[in-house]
Design a protein around this motif. Structure first.
Motif, PDB file in Angstrom:
ATOM      1  N   LEU A 248       6.350   3.693   7.449  1.00 52.44           N
ATOM      2  CA  LEU A 248       7.786   3.505   7.668  1.00 52.44           C
ATOM      3  C   LEU A 248       8.137   2.033   7.845  1.00 52.44           C
ATOM      4  O   LEU A 248       9.264   1.612   7.548  1.00 52.44           O
ATOM      5  CB  LEU A 248       8.246   4.302   8.889  1.00 52.44           C
ATOM      6  N   ALA A 249       7.177   1.239   8.322  1.00 47.61           N
ATOM      7  CA  ALA A 249       7.435  -0.186   8.544  1.00 47.61           C
ATOM      8  C   ALA A 249       7.333  -1.005   7.260  1.00 47.61           C
ATOM      9  O   ALA A 249       7.828  -2.137   7.209  1.00 47.61           O
ATOM     10  CB  ALA A 249       6.450  -0.740   9.573  1.00 47.61           C
ATOM     11  N   ALA A 250       6.711  -0.445   6.232  1.00 50.95           N
ATOM     12  CA  ALA A 250       6.555  -1.177   4.969  1.00 50.95           C
ATOM     13  C   ALA A 250       7.919  -1.457   4.355  1.00 50.95           C
ATOM     14  O   ALA A 250       8.779  -0.585   4.282  1.00 50.95           O
ATOM     15  CB  ALA A 250       5.684  -0.367   4.008  1.00 50.95           C
ATOM     16  N   HIS A 251       8.115  -2.697   3.903  1.00 51.71           N
ATOM     17  CA  HIS A 251       9.404  -3.130   3.367  1.00 51.71           C
ATOM     18  C   HIS A 251       9.372  -3.130   1.847  1.00 51.71           C
ATOM     19  O   HIS A 251       8.520  -3.771   1.229  1.00 51.71           O
ATOM     20  CB  HIS A 251       9.739  -4.533   3.876  1.00 51.71           C
ATOM     21  N   VAL A 296       0.276   6.364  -7.346  1.00 50.34           N
ATOM     22  CA  VAL A 296      -0.659   5.263  -7.566  1.00 50.34           C
ATOM     23  C   VAL A 296      -0.577   4.278  -6.413  1.00 50.34           C
ATOM     24  O   VAL A 296      -1.593   3.823  -5.883  1.00 50.34           O
ATOM     25  CB  VAL A 296      -0.364   4.555  -8.902  1.00 50.34           C
ATOM     26  N   ARG A 297       0.637   3.963  -6.001  1.00 47.71           N
ATOM     27  CA  ARG A 297       0.832   3.047  -4.868  1.00 47.71           C
ATOM     28  C   ARG A 297       0.164   3.599  -3.614  1.00 47.71           C
ATOM     29  O   ARG A 297      -0.482   2.866  -2.865  1.00 47.71           O
ATOM     30  CB  ARG A 297       2.331   2.842  -4.639  1.00 47.71           C
ATOM     31  N   GLY A 298       0.328   4.897  -3.365  1.00 52.10           N
ATOM     32  CA  GLY A 298      -0.419   5.561  -2.301  1.00 52.10           C
ATOM     33  C   GLY A 298      -0.003   5.205  -0.895  1.00 52.10           C
ATOM     34  O   GLY A 298      -0.862   5.006  -0.033  1.00 52.10           O
ATOM     35  N   LEU A 299       1.303   5.135  -0.643  1.00 54.80           N
ATOM     36  CA  LEU A 299       1.769   4.792   0.700  1.00 54.80           C
ATOM     37  C   LEU A 299       1.410   5.875   1.717  1.00 54.80           C
ATOM     38  O   LEU A 299       1.433   5.642   2.923  1.00 54.80           O
ATOM     39  CB  LEU A 299       3.282   4.568   0.676  1.00 54.80           C
ATOM     40  N   ASN A 300       1.050   7.065   1.227  1.00 50.81           N
ATOM     41  CA  ASN A 300       0.659   8.162   2.123  1.00 50.81           C
ATOM     42  C   ASN A 300      -0.832   8.138   2.460  1.00 50.81           C
ATOM     43  O   ASN A 300      -1.312   9.031   3.156  1.00 50.81           O
ATOM     44  CB  ASN A 300       0.962   9.523   1.472  1.00 50.81           C
ATOM     45  N   PHE A 301      -1.545   7.146   1.951  1.00 49.62           N
ATOM     46  CA  PHE A 301      -2.990   7.085   2.163  1.00 49.62           C
ATOM     47  C   PHE A 301      -3.382   5.732   2.737  1.00 49.62           C
ATOM     48  O   PHE A 301      -2.718   4.720   2.491  1.00 49.62           O
ATOM     49  CB  PHE A 301      -3.733   7.306   0.842  1.00 49.62           C
ATOM     50  N   ASP A 302      -4.480   5.701   3.483  1.00 55.87           N
ATOM     51  CA  ASP A 302      -4.972   4.404   3.947  1.00 55.87           C
ATOM     52  C   ASP A 302      -5.670   3.699   2.785  1.00 55.87           C
ATOM     53  O   ASP A 302      -5.888   4.285   1.717  1.00 55.87           O
ATOM     54  CB  ASP A 302      -5.879   4.548   5.167  1.00 55.87           C
TER      55      ASP A 302
END
Length: 641
Positions: A248-251, A296-302
């Protein structure tokens, strides 16, 4: 024809459109059939939209009217993205704005720019046709026309950006898929880059399609109601609640016309807007490029569980895997920005189904073949097939890995494959929204000197004879030397101390100008990892593009033609940063020179050596490593400790 919710609302929109027509000086031959749609095309059939050349929606009129005041002073950053990605650009439009864009592009001597005269663009058969045989790589339509396909007299499609999309708050789309299929992929193939084309799944051909559709519908409704609630539920479903705060903090920024994300944390890290693949090794020569949507970006994964990380684990030392996950609407820009080599592999996630007529040189993967391998797929997705969990990602990676094994990889000379001109251009200052960066750049005018100028960026932690030697040498080669002292306070010595010691240690050099680097040159935001490099284990694949482009902007402001740095035999992070400068600075017309380090008693003089002596209480050993100004300060500070 008018679909009207209220006469008052229509009159407001009509008035706005009239103002915009006057501002843009819209050509009557292409604007006379314009249709106003007050509810953003709601309820209008596809057949109606195809019959009409121009449909101006309430949203488009509102957005355009809100930015008319910006048109005169400000050009969008997208123009800079385009001029660096395409070499043959045309501009169409009668407005002063169109002429301003044309004049701006004319200043770029690395590209060909053509002005298309009024009357040369005609609408027929639900498309626009330009009265020219020339195959422009990009056409900028700066008249108030709705986005439609554009073709030249030979029937070649021209990739086009329309002014109605130019100032959108989100993505500034082009005919991106046509660009990729007709221009980008053929060039990659011609130059020995293999292409894997992954077609989007046809949901009607998936097992349990009804359950899948219902799942997507429910999750879409939840997302519409509350983005934060959606995020929490999704992370609970995928067992990734520990990522929620960072995700959530990613801009996200769309200013350049592409979707870039900026964030660095414990689990999620981005470099220059794109997701990091932590296992990449600088010793590996070839890359696999993953171009695709959010999965591909994978914001849901570490970092260690993204698609690129999983694929890197499978291919090992044969390839590095470059994650270029973004939004489908801007994939063509992202693909054009990459630098390929013969033997690389480009994996493209297409929004289209696998075509009937295939290119024999392309390896195709049907998305349905991947997704149908996942039992009870509805349990592994949310509001989109590509908003999925690790089970689905594993199947995608396996399919890509199998396809790579079937490719015929070209060997031979590692030839570079790029798009656009070799010499890149930094954005004009008025392309930036008013922010601290532009304020800082304008503040540098106080230091500006005419001539052949150079620059050094140093942390000076603390200032040593090694730094002094570097400054003396560089200052002898230029008219004026700018020394930028890293401003961020994450070093052993505070910024105020380091800045003071550099100023005092160079005070006798009359052509040396010292000033702070600010947060834009070598900082934790522009160069993540710099202040953690002492804890770094092994070598890394570093991408310092963001930091170096910011420096290029400073160089243009201060007439800097060369950047100097000291040779780095031990610090691997700094060595990779130097490698990045050697590669990128010449693209912006800036020379790069590495200077041999000064030694003392057969050993390189370094700030880390001084800090080590301080920690061990060996003040006398420091005397031969630092100027008197530094030594006197350190002695006063540490002799009683």
């Amino acid at each position: 024809m008018i679909k009207e919710r209220g006469r008052k609302e229509f009159n407001i929109i009509k008035e706005r459109y009239g103002i915009l027509k006057e501002e843009y000086q819209v050509s009557e031959n292409v604007s006379k059939d314009t249709v106003f749609v007050l509810d953003n095309v709601g309820g209008l059939s596809e057949q109606f939209l195809k019959r009409k050349p121009n449909v101006i929606t309430h949203r488009q009129i509102t957005e355009l009217s809100e930015v008319v005041e910006l048109v005169a002073p400000q050009l969008p950053m997208l123009i800079n993205t385009i001029e660096n990605a395409y070499q043959n650009i045309a501009v169409y439009g009668r407005s002063p704005y169109a002429k301003k864009i044309f004049e701006y592009l004319l200043q770029n001597k690395e590209i060909t720019v053509t002005y298309v005269e009024d009357g040369k663009l005609e609408y027929r058969d639900h498309k626009y046709y330009i009265d020219s045989d020339e195959s422009f790589e990009m056409l900028l339509v700066m008249d108030l026309l709705v986005n439609r396909e554009v073709f030249n007299k030979r029937g070649d499609q021209i990739i086009t950006v329309f002014s109605v999309d130019m100032y959108r708050a989100d993505l500034k789309s082009t005919r991106n898929n046509a660009d990729i299929n007709q221009y980008i992929i053929p060039k990659l193939l011609e130059n020995g880059v293999n292409v894997i084309w992954i077609g989007t799944p046809n949901i009607n051909k998936l097992v349990s399609s009804k359950k899948i559709k219902l799942t997507i519908k429910v999750w879409s409704l939840i997302r519409h109601i509350s983005e934060s609630f959606f995020s929490e539920l999704r992370n609970r479903k995928f067992h990734t609640l520990y990522l929620q705060e960072e995700s959530l903090a990613a801009h996200n920024s769309n200013s350049k016309g592409i979707s870039e994300v900026f964030f660095n944390g414990e689990y999620i890290n981005f470099d220059n807007g794109f997701r990091r693949t932590p296992q990449n090794d600088p010793a590996v020569e070839n890359n696999i490029w993953l171009f695709g949507p959010c999965c591909v970006r994978g914001l849901n994964f570490d970092d260690s569980h993204t698609m690129s990380a999983k694929l890197k684990e499978m291919v090992g030392s044969d390839y590095n895997v470059m994650n270029r996950g973004t939004m489908n609407t801007c994939l063509n820009y992202v693909m054009r920005m990459a630098e390929y080599h013969r033997g690389d592999v480009a994996v493209f996630f297409s929004p289209d189904y696998v075509p009937e007529h295939k290119n024999e040189s392309v390896c195709y993967i049907d998305g349905n073949d991947i997704f149908n391998k996942v039992p009870s797929l509805e349990k592994h997705i949310t509001d989109s097939l590509y908003h999925c969990d690790e089970i689905v990602i594993d199947e995608v990676v396996k399919s890509i890995y199998r396809s790579i094994g079937e490719l015929s990889i070209e060997c031979g000379e590692k030839k570079k494959v790029t798009f656009g001109s070799r010499r890149k251009r930094v954005p004009a200052l008025d392309m930036y929204e008013q922010n601290h960066f532009t304020d800082w750049l304008r503040s540098l005018d106080q230091y500006k000197k005419a001539g052949n100028n150079g620059a050094i960026v140093m942390n000076a932690n603390p200032f040593t004879y090694g730094h002094r030697y570097l400054v003396e040498y560089a200052a002898s080669k230029v008219d004026y030397l700018y020394v930028m002292v890293v401003e961020e306070d994450k070093s052993f010595f505070k910024f105020e101390e380091r800045y003071k010691l550099v100023k005092e240690g160079t005070a006798d050099l009359k052509n040396v100008i010292v000033f702070p680097s600010s947060q834009y040159i070598i900082s934790s935001s522009s160069l993540p990892g710099y202040f953690k490099k002492e804890n770094m284990q092994g070598d890394i694949l570093l991408d310092a593009t963001q930091d170096i482009v910011s420096f290029a902007q400073v160089a243009e402001t201060l007439n800097i033609h060369v950047r100097f740095c000291g040779e780095e035999p031990k610090d691997l992070f700094t060595k990779r940063y130097n490698d990045n400068m050697e590669k990128l600075l010449p693209q912006y017309g800036i020379e790069f020179e590495v200077i041999d380090r000064k030694t003392c008693a057969g050993e390189v003089i370094s700030a880390s050596r001084v800090r080590k002596c301080l920690k061990e209480g060996k003040l006398e050993e420091i005397k031969g490593l630092v100027p008197d100004t530094t030594y006197n300060y350190l002695k006063q500070k540490y002799q009683n400790k």
